[in-house]
Design an enzyme around this catalytic site. Structure first.
Site, PDB file in Angstrom:
ATOM      1  N   CYS A   1       9.188  28.035  53.460  1.00  0.00           N
ATOM      2  CA  CYS A   1       7.917  27.580  54.035  1.00  0.00           C
ATOM      3  C   CYS A   1       8.027  27.428  55.539  1.00  0.00           C
ATOM      4  O   CYS A   1       7.188  27.902  56.285  1.00  0.00           O
ATOM      5  CB  CYS A   1       7.501  26.271  53.385  1.00  0.00           C
ATOM      6  SG  CYS A   1       8.765  25.007  53.472  1.00  0.00           S
TER       7      CYS A   1
ATOM      8  N   LYS B   1       7.031  20.328  36.586  1.00  0.00           N
ATOM      9  CA  LYS B   1       6.790  21.686  36.080  1.00  0.00           C
ATOM     10  C   LYS B   1       7.225  22.671  37.166  1.00  0.00           C
ATOM     11  O   LYS B   1       6.549  22.849  38.173  1.00  0.00           O
ATOM     12  CB  LYS B   1       5.296  21.895  35.772  1.00  0.00           C
ATOM     13  CG  LYS B   1       5.041  23.219  35.082  1.00  0.00           C
ATOM     14  CD  LYS B   1       3.738  23.868  35.457  1.00  0.00           C
ATOM     15  CE  LYS B   1       3.732  24.560  36.766  1.00  0.00           C
ATOM     16  NZ  LYS B   1       4.551  25.801  36.855  1.00  0.00           N
TER      17      LYS B   1
ATOM     18  N   GLU C   1       2.565  20.082  50.047  1.00  0.00           N
ATOM     19  CA  GLU C   1       3.406  20.792  51.023  1.00  0.00           C
ATOM     20  C   GLU C   1       3.113  22.270  50.833  1.00  0.00           C
ATOM     21  O   GLU C   1       3.534  22.859  49.841  1.00  0.00           O
ATOM     22  CB  GLU C   1       4.893  20.497  50.771  1.00  0.00           C
ATOM     23  CG  GLU C   1       5.298  19.056  51.029  1.00  0.00           C
ATOM     24  CD  GLU C   1       5.330  18.687  52.512  1.00  0.00           C
ATOM     25  OE1 GLU C   1       5.036  19.548  53.368  1.00  0.00           O
ATOM     26  OE2 GLU C   1       5.643  17.520  52.798  1.00  0.00           O
TER      27      GLU C   1
ATOM     28  N   GLU D   1       0.689  34.548  56.183  1.00  0.00           N
ATOM     29  CA  GLU D   1       2.081  34.220  55.852  1.00  0.00           C
ATOM     30  C   GLU D   1       2.696  35.355  55.048  1.00  0.00           C
ATOM     31  O   GLU D   1       2.310  35.599  53.906  1.00  0.00           O
ATOM     32  CB  GLU D   1       2.127  32.926  55.019  1.00  0.00           C
ATOM     33  CG  GLU D   1       3.537  32.485  54.724  1.00  0.00           C
ATOM     34  CD  GLU D   1       3.628  31.321  53.754  1.00  0.00           C
ATOM     35  OE1 GLU D   1       2.811  31.226  52.820  1.00  0.00           O
ATOM     36  OE2 GLU D   1       4.547  30.503  53.925  1.00  0.00           O
TER      37      GLU D   1
HETATM   38  P1  NAD Z   1       2.301  29.202  44.193  1.00  0.00           P
HETATM   39  O1  NAD Z   1       1.233  28.367  44.813  1.00  0.00           O
HETATM   40  O2  NAD Z   1       1.938  30.539  43.681  1.00  0.00           O
HETATM   41  O3  NAD Z   1       2.976  28.440  42.966  1.00  0.00           O
HETATM   42  C1  NAD Z   1       3.531  27.154  43.129  1.00  0.00           C
HETATM   43  C2  NAD Z   1       3.497  26.443  41.803  1.00  0.00           C
HETATM   44  O4  NAD Z   1       2.141  26.203  41.428  1.00  0.00           O
HETATM   45  C3  NAD Z   1       4.143  27.175  40.639  1.00  0.00           C
HETATM   46  O5  NAD Z   1       4.889  26.240  39.877  1.00  0.00           O
HETATM   47  C4  NAD Z   1       2.950  27.668  39.844  1.00  0.00           C
HETATM   48  O6  NAD Z   1       3.224  27.837  38.463  1.00  0.00           O
HETATM   49  C5  NAD Z   1       1.970  26.541  40.059  1.00  0.00           C
HETATM   50  N1  NAD Z   1       0.553  26.879  39.866  1.00  0.00           N
HETATM   51  C6  NAD Z   1      -0.041  28.100  39.929  1.00  0.00           C
HETATM   52  N2  NAD Z   1      -1.385  27.979  39.728  1.00  0.00           N
HETATM   53  C7  NAD Z   1      -1.631  26.669  39.556  1.00  0.00           C
HETATM   54  C8  NAD Z   1      -2.822  25.909  39.360  1.00  0.00           C
HETATM   55  N3  NAD Z   1      -4.021  26.479  39.279  1.00  0.00           N
HETATM   56  N4  NAD Z   1      -2.721  24.568  39.276  1.00  0.00           N
HETATM   57  C9  NAD Z   1      -1.520  23.968  39.388  1.00  0.00           C
HETATM   58  N5  NAD Z   1      -0.357  24.627  39.552  1.00  0.00           N
HETATM   59  C10 NAD Z   1      -0.414  25.957  39.656  1.00  0.00           C
HETATM   60  O7  NAD Z   1       3.451  29.290  45.293  1.00  0.00           O
HETATM   61  P2  NAD Z   1       4.818  30.128  45.212  1.00  0.00           P
HETATM   62  O8  NAD Z   1       4.455  31.572  45.373  1.00  0.00           O
HETATM   63  O9  NAD Z   1       5.619  29.680  44.049  1.00  0.00           O
HETATM   64  O10 NAD Z   1       5.553  29.608  46.535  1.00  0.00           O
HETATM   65  C11 NAD Z   1       5.384  30.184  47.775  1.00  0.00           C
HETATM   66  C12 NAD Z   1       4.466  29.326  48.641  1.00  0.00           C
HETATM   67  O11 NAD Z   1       4.960  27.987  48.700  1.00  0.00           O
HETATM   68  C13 NAD Z   1       4.461  29.790  50.091  1.00  0.00           C
HETATM   69  O12 NAD Z   1       3.135  29.739  50.584  1.00  0.00           O
HETATM   70  C14 NAD Z   1       5.314  28.766  50.796  1.00  0.00           C
HETATM   71  O13 NAD Z   1       5.070  28.652  52.174  1.00  0.00           O
HETATM   72  C15 NAD Z   1       4.989  27.531  50.039  1.00  0.00           C
HETATM   73  N6  NAD Z   1       6.033  26.504  50.214  1.00  0.00           N
HETATM   74  C16 NAD Z   1       5.769  25.397  50.977  1.00  0.00           C
HETATM   75  C17 NAD Z   1       6.749  24.444  51.209  1.00  0.00           C
HETATM   76  C18 NAD Z   1       6.485  23.225  52.065  1.00  0.00           C
HETATM   77  O14 NAD Z   1       7.264  22.287  52.017  1.00  0.00           O
HETATM   78  N7  NAD Z   1       5.426  23.190  52.841  1.00  0.00           N
HETATM   79  C19 NAD Z   1       8.002  24.608  50.637  1.00  0.00           C
HETATM   80  C20 NAD Z   1       8.255  25.735  49.860  1.00  0.00           C
HETATM   81  C21 NAD Z   1       7.252  26.672  49.654  1.00  0.00           C
END
Ligand code: NAD
Length: 468
Positions: free
Chosen positions: A277, A170, A243, A374
């Site tokens: 990230c 997803k 992650e 962040e």
């Molecule tokens: P987010 O947590 O808002 O969303 C990530 C995903 O989670 C989306 O697909 C979203 O639809 C889904 N989601 C939202 N609520 C949910 C729930 N309650 N249960 C399950 N899934 C849910 O993150 P974002 O804004 O899309 O991405 C940015 C963040 O991701 C930053 O904090 C970044 O550092 C992190 N990130 C980490 C890595 C890593 O490898 N450590 C890599 C890329 C991004």
């Protein structure tokens, strides 16, 4: 406008409702995301469970070949995929942008194909033979963010397929289109049901992490959502790879040549406009060369072209969405009000897109939200220090622990300091470089588990000890 389709059990399917996906450079609609219902998720999990029966029994050679075939499909469609990523994500085609992402995705698939988890023989003597086998888990649920939508999808899907699992992915509702196309291409070379995609709102992700038919969740996204995934996965004791976010510190020692390291610092912080990230998100610079380092970074910031990612000349694009844009603006305004010095940037240009200039902020310290949290955008706080021990302490005094870097002309001194940083990856004289054979994961609240290489593959397996 094209209505995209979900893909379950090898078949592309329409949905009754759709949601627009916008180009952050123009705010124009670039495609319609299919909105899957909980019943669609159930069917996808059932299809993956059915496919698992055969896929988990395929030979190692067959799975290896399948991962190479995925890599070849991505290569064949690299330009199409890159354009789709630019349209929905905003990053430029060039520079460290969407062509880089598509190329990296193919490369990662090929590299992952070649990793092995051979049977380990613990003992083989007159008392008996003890072996450790690695078996697939079942159906994997994958949830991805919007910053590197295709690369992260590949990071989730290919190790799952390589180890004999099946998967339902997803993607983020901000960037679902490239993942849908990627899964369509994968299905040209994989048996039905091995890789499925459903798209929809956040609640679909929540339903996934609570789903009884899913054995493991691999989640990349924010710490806040990671906690929710972990909580809802607890009921069924799912395996988890999380992650999560980072707030990587870079420490510049007094012995560097500011000009020589400037470009490394710049791209370490501003790859994908800082929406990465493992980007550098706080920079600690020794007092003796603080102004010189700031000057070099300002010079680079003013000459890197930012604009619509489809224009070949640009190497920086917009912030991906309005929520993130407002967050970044909020951090900058709070810094400005607290008396920090804005060296460059800090003002929103006119135009419809979510563009925000590279913004360098000096005379700011720990305790300020822009330093402690962040920011995930094109803004870098540059903090002055005079005692390196204090800089190390400040770098570690943060709940994040994804990455860090030390910059020095003395590589062994830099490595000594690097080893003291509390983070999953650490670099000397560079920041953020990753490779498919090196494990990557977060310390502290930046995550649980690792991806990449054989260590990453293990996370998709159940260990079985055999006494024979
Ligand atoms: P987010 O947590 O808002 O969303 C990530 C995903 O989670 C989306 O697909 C979203 O639809 C889904 N989601 C939202 N609520 C949910 C729930 N309650 N249960 C399950 N899934 C849910 O993150 P974002 O804004 O899309 O991405 C940015 C963040 O991701 C930053 O904090 C970044 O550092 C992190 N990130 C980490 C890595 C890593 O490898 N450590 C890599 C890329 C991004």
């Amino acid at each position: 406008m094209e209505k995209y389709r979900i893909l379950i059990n090898g078949k592309s399917e329409g949905t009754t409702s759709h949601q627009p996906v916008h180009n952050p450079a123009t705010r124009e609609v670039v495609g319609m995301m299919p909105v899957a219902m909980p019943a669609d998720l159930d069917r996808a999990v059932t299809a993956a469970a059915e496919a698992f029966k055969n896929w988990s029994r395929t030979s190692d050679a067959e799975r290896k070949a399948a991962c190479h075939a995925i890599g070849a499909k991505i290569e064949e469609h690299a330009e199409e995929l890159a354009r789709l990523i630019t349209l929905e994500q905003g990053k430029p085609l060039n520079g460290l942008g969407s062509r880089f992402e598509a190329g990296g995705s193919a490369g990662w698939a090929h590299a992952t194909a070649e990793f092995d988890l051979p049977v380990e023989v613990i003992q083989d003597n007159e008392q008996g033979r003890v072996e450790v086998h690695r078996k697939p888990l079942g159906v994997v649920g994958s949830i991805t963010p919007w910053n590197w939508p295709m690369l992260i999808a590949v990071w989730h899907i290919v190790p799952a397929v390589r180890t004999g699992n099946t998967i339902v992915i997803k993607p983020s509702p901000y960037t679902p289109l490239s993942t849908i196309r990627l899964v369509e291409l994968m299905n040209e070379v994989l048996p039905a049901g091995v890789v499925n995609v459903v798209t929809g709102p956040d609640t679909l992700g929540a339903a996934m992490s609570a789903h009884k038919g899913i054995a493991k969740m691999v989640f990349t996204g924010s710490i806040a959502t990671g906690r929710k995934v972990m909580a809802s996965a607890a009921e069924t004791l799912k395996r988890l790879t999380l992650e999560l976010g980072g707030n990587d510190a870079g420490i510049v020692l007094p012995d560097v040549d500011p000009k020589a390291i400037a470009e490394g610092l710049f791209w370490g912080a501003f790859i994908n406009g800082g929406q990465t990230c493992g980007a550098m998100k706080r920079l600690y610079v020794h007092d003796s060369l603080y102004d010189k380092v700031c000057g070099e970074l300002v010079e680079l910031a003013t000459r890197m072209p930012m604009g619509n990612g489809l224009d070949e000349g640009n190497v920086l694009g917009p912030i991906q969405n309005e929520m993130q844009f407002n967050k970044v603006v909020g951090y900058v305004e709070a810094a400005r009000q607290s008396g920090a010095r804005i060296l460059t940037g800090g003002a929103r240009p006119n135009g419809p897109g979510y563009f925000y200039p590279i913004t360098l902020i000096a005379d700011i310290a720990d305790g300020h939200p822009l330093v402690d949290e962040e920011q995930f955008g094109p803004v870098l706080p540059i903090i002055r220090y005079s005692d390196v021990e204090k800089a190390i302490e400040l770098a570690n005094n943060n709940p994040h622990g994804l990455g860090g870097s030390v910059w020095s002309s003395d590589a062994s001194k830099a490595k000594e300091i690097a080893l003291r940083l509390e983070c999953g990856s650490v670099w000397v004289n560079k920041h953020g470089a990753i490779q498919p054979n090196a494990p990557f994961g977060g310390a502290k609240q930046s995550g649980i588990g690792v991806e990449f290489g054989p260590e990453g593959l293990k996370e998709y397996t159940q260990l079985q000890t055999v006494y024979c």
